[in-house]
Design a protein around this motif. Structure first.
Motif, short mmCIF file in Angstrom:
data_model
loop_
_atom_site.label_atom_id
_atom_site.label_comp_id
_atom_site.label_asym_id
_atom_site.label_seq_id
_atom_site.Cartn_x
_atom_site.Cartn_y
_atom_site.Cartn_z
N ASP A 38 -7.08 -8.51 0.96
CA ASP A 38 -7.05 -7.40 1.92
C ASP A 38 -6.01 -6.35 1.52
O ASP A 38 -6.28 -5.14 1.58
N VAL A 41 0.84 -1.20 0.00
CA VAL A 41 0.00 0.00 0.00
C VAL A 41 0.87 1.25 0.00
O VAL A 41 0.59 2.23 -0.71
N GLY A 98 -6.62 -2.42 0.12
CA GLY A 98 -5.92 -1.25 0.67
C GLY A 98 -5.29 -0.41 -0.43
O GLY A 98 -5.29 0.83 -0.37
N GLU A 117 -8.04 1.61 -2.19
CA GLU A 117 -8.44 2.78 -1.39
C GLU A 117 -7.38 3.87 -1.46
O GLU A 117 -7.69 5.06 -1.56
#
Length: 250
Positions: free
Chosen positions: A69, A38, A73, A76
Motif C-alpha cells: 500500500d 510517500v 502511494g 502515484e
C-alpha cells in the motif's frame, strides 16, 4: 551495448511502513527517517529526481510483498511529477512481477531469484529486458540473498556474465559491507559489471556529490543514494544540476 544516460536514484527503504536506512544490511541496526515514505518520495521528486529506488525490506526478508500500500502511494506520487519507480524486495515469482508492473512500477529488482538464470531468461522473454533489474548484492564479491541475510559463495561477476548471456540488461550492484556507511561506493565492482555488458547501478556507500560524479565518469549507468541524502551529505537538486551539466559537456 548502447550507452545509457546516467541516472541518480534516491533510495526509499521501507520497514514496517516507515522510511529507514540499515547499516550494512543489518535489520537490527536501523535508523528511521520518516513515518511517511510517500512524503519523502514527493520531496525527492520536487528536487528533480526522475527515478526512485524503492525497497520493501520486510518483503526482502519474507519473500513476498509486505508494504504494498505504501509503495503504491509512492508510485502515484512519483507519477504526478513525471518520475518513475523501480521496486525490489521479495519479488520472486511471475505473479509478483506482473502485479508490480500492473500497478505502474517501471522496473522490478529481482534479487534472490536472480540466481536462477534459466528463470530470469524466461522473465526477460515474458516481461522485457527493460522491466527487470538483477540484484547483484553481496560481500567480498560474493552474492548475498534473502534480504542479505544468507551469504553465498556465488561470485557476482560470474553470475553477471550468465545473466547477460540470458538476456538481462540491468543490474543493481550493492556492496553490502558499504551500504549505509557513507564510506564510498565500490565503483570497481560496478564498473566490472558494466564492462560485462549490463547497465550497472552502483549502490552502497555513496557519500557525497563527488562519489556520484565519479560513478558517472567511470561509465557506470547509475547510482543509488540513500543515507547521504537523509544525513544531509548530498544535496539532490545541486548534484542533479551538475550531472546534467556534465552530460551536456560530454
Amino acid at each position: 551495448m548502447t550507452a545509457a544516460r546516467f541516472v541518480l536514484y534516491p533510495a526509499i527503504d521501507i520497514l514496517g511502513g516507515r522510511c529507514v536506512r540499515l547499516f550494512k544490511g543489518d535489520y537490527a541496526a536501523k535508523t528511521e527517517y520518516s513515518e511517511d515514505p510517500v512524503a519523502v518520495a514527493r520531496q525527492w521528486c520536487e528536487s528533480g529526481a526522475t527515478f526512485l529506488h524503492v525497497v520493501d525490506l520486510d518483503g526482502a526478508k519474507q519473500g513476498q510483498s509486505v508494504n504494498r500500500d505504501v509503495i503504491e502511494g509512492i508510485v502515484e506520487a512519483a507519477k504526478s511529477y513525471g518520475a518513475q519507480v523501480e521496486v525490489g524486495g521479495g519479488i520472486r515469482t511471475s505473479d509478483a512481477i506482473e502485479d508490480w508492473l500492473a500497478c505502474g512500477v517501471a522496473r522490478v529488482v529481482i534479487g534472490t531469484a536472480s540466481r536462477n538464470v534459466e528463470q530470469m531468461a524466461v522473465w526477460v522473454s515474458e516481461f522485457g529486458a527493460d522491466r527487470l533489474v538483477a540484484g547483484l548484492d553481496g560481500r567480498d564479491g560474493k552474492l548475498a540473498v534473502d534480504g542479505w541475510i544468507e551469504q553465498t559463495d556465488t561470485p557476482i561477476l560470474e553470475l553477471a556474465k550468465a545473466l547477460y548471456e540470458a538476456g538481462v540488461r540491468h543490474a543493481l550492484v550493492t556492496d553490502v559491507e558499504r551500504d549505509g556507511t557513507l564510506s564510498g561506493a565500490n565503483l570497481d565492482l560496478a564498473a566490472s559489471v558494466e564492462g560485462i555488458g549490463l547497465h550497472a547501478i552502483a549502490s552502497g556507500g555513496i557519500r557525497d556529490e563527488e562519489d556520484v560524479i565519479a560513478a558517472m565518469q567511470r561509465g557506470i549507468s547509475g547510482a543509488v543514494a540513500g543515507k547521504s541524502l537523509y544525513a544531509g551529505k548530498l544535496d539532490l537538486k545541486r548534484v542533479l544540476t551538475r550531472l546534467a551539466e556534465g552530460e551536456r559537456t560530454c
